[in-house]
Scaffold this motif. Structure first.
Motif, PDB file in Angstrom:
ATOM      1  N   MET A   1       0.813  -1.193   0.000  1.00  0.00           N
ATOM      2  CA  MET A   1       0.000   0.000   0.000  1.00  0.00           C
ATOM      3  C   MET A   1       0.860   1.263   0.000  1.00  0.00           C
ATOM      4  N   GLU A   2       1.900   1.284   0.799  1.00  0.00           N
ATOM      5  CA  GLU A   2       2.761   2.460   0.880  1.00  0.00           C
ATOM      6  C   GLU A   2       3.424   2.751  -0.460  1.00  0.00           C
ATOM      7  N   GLY A   3       3.859   1.695  -1.138  1.00  0.00           N
ATOM      8  CA  GLY A   3       4.494   1.866  -2.444  1.00  0.00           C
ATOM      9  C   GLY A   3       3.536   2.466  -3.455  1.00  0.00           C
ATOM     10  N   GLN A   4       2.285   2.043  -3.422  1.00  0.00           N
ATOM     11  CA  GLN A   4       1.281   2.587  -4.340  1.00  0.00           C
ATOM     12  C   GLN A   4       1.018   4.058  -4.045  1.00  0.00           C
ATOM     13  N   ALA A   5       0.935   4.410  -2.776  1.00  0.00           N
ATOM     14  CA  ALA A   5       0.704   5.806  -2.396  1.00  0.00           C
ATOM     15  C   ALA A   5       1.862   6.685  -2.859  1.00  0.00           C
ATOM     16  N   GLN A   6       3.078   6.183  -2.737  1.00  0.00           N
ATOM     17  CA  GLN A   6       4.236   6.949  -3.193  1.00  0.00           C
ATOM     18  C   GLN A   6       4.234   7.095  -4.712  1.00  0.00           C
ATOM     19  N   ALA A   7       3.848   6.047  -5.418  1.00  0.00           N
ATOM     20  CA  ALA A   7       3.779   6.110  -6.884  1.00  0.00           C
ATOM     21  C   ALA A   7       2.712   7.110  -7.334  1.00  0.00           C
ATOM     22  N   ASP A   8       1.569   7.115  -6.662  1.00  0.00           N
ATOM     23  CA  ASP A   8       0.497   8.065  -6.994  1.00  0.00           C
ATOM     24  C   ASP A   8       0.953   9.506  -6.774  1.00  0.00           C
ATOM     25  N   LEU A   9       1.649   9.735  -5.685  1.00  0.00           N
ATOM     26  CA  LEU A   9       2.153  11.078  -5.397  1.00  0.00           C
ATOM     27  C   LEU A   9       3.210  11.504  -6.422  1.00  0.00           C
ATOM     28  N   ALA A  10       4.064  10.573  -6.819  1.00  0.00           N
ATOM     29  CA  ALA A  10       5.070  10.881  -7.842  1.00  0.00           C
ATOM     30  C   ALA A  10       4.399  11.262  -9.160  1.00  0.00           C
ATOM     31  N   ARG A  11       3.309  10.567  -9.529  1.00  0.00           N
ATOM     32  CA  ARG A  11       2.580  10.915 -10.755  1.00  0.00           C
ATOM     33  C   ARG A  11       1.956  12.295 -10.646  1.00  0.00           C
ATOM     34  N   ASP A  12       1.520  12.681  -9.452  1.00  0.00           N
ATOM     35  CA  ASP A  12       0.946  14.011  -9.263  1.00  0.00           C
ATOM     36  C   ASP A  12       2.011  15.088  -9.450  1.00  0.00           C
ATOM     37  N   ILE A  13       3.195  14.828  -9.004  1.00  0.00           N
ATOM     38  CA  ILE A  13       4.257  15.827  -9.061  1.00  0.00           C
ATOM     39  C   ILE A  13       4.942  15.862 -10.433  1.00  0.00           C
ATOM     40  N   PHE A  14       5.174  14.704 -11.024  1.00  0.00           N
ATOM     41  CA  PHE A  14       5.961  14.648 -12.256  1.00  0.00           C
ATOM     42  C   PHE A  14       5.146  14.438 -13.519  1.00  0.00           C
ATOM     43  N   GLY A  15       3.914  13.983 -13.399  1.00  0.00           N
ATOM     44  CA  GLY A  15       3.138  13.688 -14.595  1.00  0.00           C
ATOM     45  C   GLY A  15       3.764  12.534 -15.350  1.00  0.00           C
ATOM     46  N   ASN A  16       3.558  12.512 -16.659  1.00  0.00           N
ATOM     47  CA  ASN A  16       4.142  11.468 -17.495  1.00  0.00           C
ATOM     48  C   ASN A  16       5.373  12.042 -18.196  1.00  0.00           C
ATOM     49  N   PRO A  17       6.562  11.641 -17.778  1.00  0.00           N
ATOM     50  CA  PRO A  17       7.775  12.214 -18.375  1.00  0.00           C
ATOM     51  C   PRO A  17       7.946  11.858 -19.852  1.00  0.00           C
ATOM     52  N   PHE A  18       7.202  10.868 -20.334  1.00  0.00           N
ATOM     53  CA  PHE A  18       7.302  10.458 -21.731  1.00  0.00           C
ATOM     54  C   PHE A  18       6.326  11.224 -22.629  1.00  0.00           C
ATOM     55  N   ARG A  19       5.433  11.986 -22.016  1.00  0.00           N
ATOM     56  CA  ARG A  19       4.476  12.801 -22.760  1.00  0.00           C
ATOM     57  C   ARG A  19       4.374  14.184 -22.122  1.00  0.00           C
ATOM     58  N   PRO A  20       5.413  14.973 -22.253  1.00  0.00           N
ATOM     59  CA  PRO A  20       5.381  16.309 -21.652  1.00  0.00           C
ATOM     60  C   PRO A  20       4.304  17.171 -22.297  1.00  0.00           C
ATOM     61  N   VAL A  21       3.763  18.069 -21.511  1.00  0.00           N
ATOM     62  CA  VAL A  21       2.701  18.958 -21.966  1.00  0.00           C
ATOM     63  C   VAL A  21       3.272  20.348 -22.195  1.00  0.00           C
ATOM     64  N   ASP A  22       2.917  20.928 -23.310  1.00  0.00           N
ATOM     65  CA  ASP A  22       3.273  22.311 -23.591  1.00  0.00           C
ATOM     66  C   ASP A  22       2.091  23.163 -23.140  1.00  0.00           C
ATOM     67  N   PHE A  23       2.264  23.910 -22.073  1.00  0.00           N
ATOM     68  CA  PHE A  23       1.181  24.727 -21.532  1.00  0.00           C
ATOM     69  C   PHE A  23       1.036  25.982 -22.392  1.00  0.00           C
ATOM     70  N   ALA A  24       0.027  25.982 -23.243  1.00  0.00           N
ATOM     71  CA  ALA A  24      -0.193  27.084 -24.179  1.00  0.00           C
ATOM     72  C   ALA A  24      -0.450  28.386 -23.424  1.00  0.00           C
ATOM     73  N   SER A  25       0.101  29.448 -23.951  1.00  0.00           N
ATOM     74  CA  SER A  25      -0.102  30.754 -23.302  1.00  0.00           C
ATOM     75  C   SER A  25      -1.578  31.138 -23.276  1.00  0.00           C
ATOM     76  N   ALA A  26      -2.355  30.676 -24.241  1.00  0.00           N
ATOM     77  CA  ALA A  26      -3.790  30.985 -24.274  1.00  0.00           C
ATOM     78  C   ALA A  26      -4.530  30.385 -23.080  1.00  0.00           C
ATOM     79  N   TRP A  27      -3.990  29.332 -22.511  1.00  0.00           N
ATOM     80  CA  TRP A  27      -4.628  28.709 -21.343  1.00  0.00           C
ATOM     81  C   TRP A  27      -4.424  29.538 -20.081  1.00  0.00           C
ATOM     82  N   ARG A  28      -3.453  30.394 -20.085  1.00  0.00           N
ATOM     83  CA  ARG A  28      -3.091  31.159 -18.882  1.00  0.00           C
ATOM     84  C   ARG A  28      -3.931  32.433 -18.766  1.00  0.00           C
ATOM     85  N   THR A  29      -5.224  32.240 -18.673  1.00  0.00           N
ATOM     86  CA  THR A  29      -6.116  33.387 -18.491  1.00  0.00           C
ATOM     87  C   THR A  29      -6.005  33.876 -17.050  1.00  0.00           C
TER      88      THR A  29
END
Length: 89
Positions: A1-29
């Motif tokens: 259980m602890e390992g899963q919680a740590q993995a979930d938190l890592a996904r929250d912080i890092f996202g998917n490193p293999f599919r980076p997101v380009d945060f469009a300036s238009a989204w920054r309202t």
């Protein structure tokens, strides 16, 4: 259980490193940035789905971003979406 919680938190912080997101300036309202700043400052991420709605209203159609915002979490300071919007990533 602890390992899963740590993995979930890592996904929250890092996202998917293999599919980076380009945060469009238009989204920054003013609304999106205001919500993101409040989430970051307070550390209370219960309004993250509201950020997802504001992003969609701003033209964001990135499924990874919207799904993350509307997902159950965990969510914490360092969240890749909030940090990406605020230029902290």
């Amino acid at each position: 259980m602890e390992g899963q919680a740590q993995a979930d938190l890592a996904r929250d912080i890092f996202g998917n490193p293999f599919r980076p997101v380009d945060f469009a300036s238009a989204w920054r309202t003013d609304t999106v940035l205001g919500i993101a700043r409040e989430l970051y400052a307070s550390g209370d991420f219960t309004a993250l789905p509201v950020l997802g709605d504001a992003l969609q209203d701003a033209g964001c159609d990135d499924e990874a971003v919207l799904t993350h915002c509307r997902g159950a979490g965990p969510h914490a300071r360092g969240c890749w979406v909030v940090d990406g919007l605020l230029g902290k990533a």
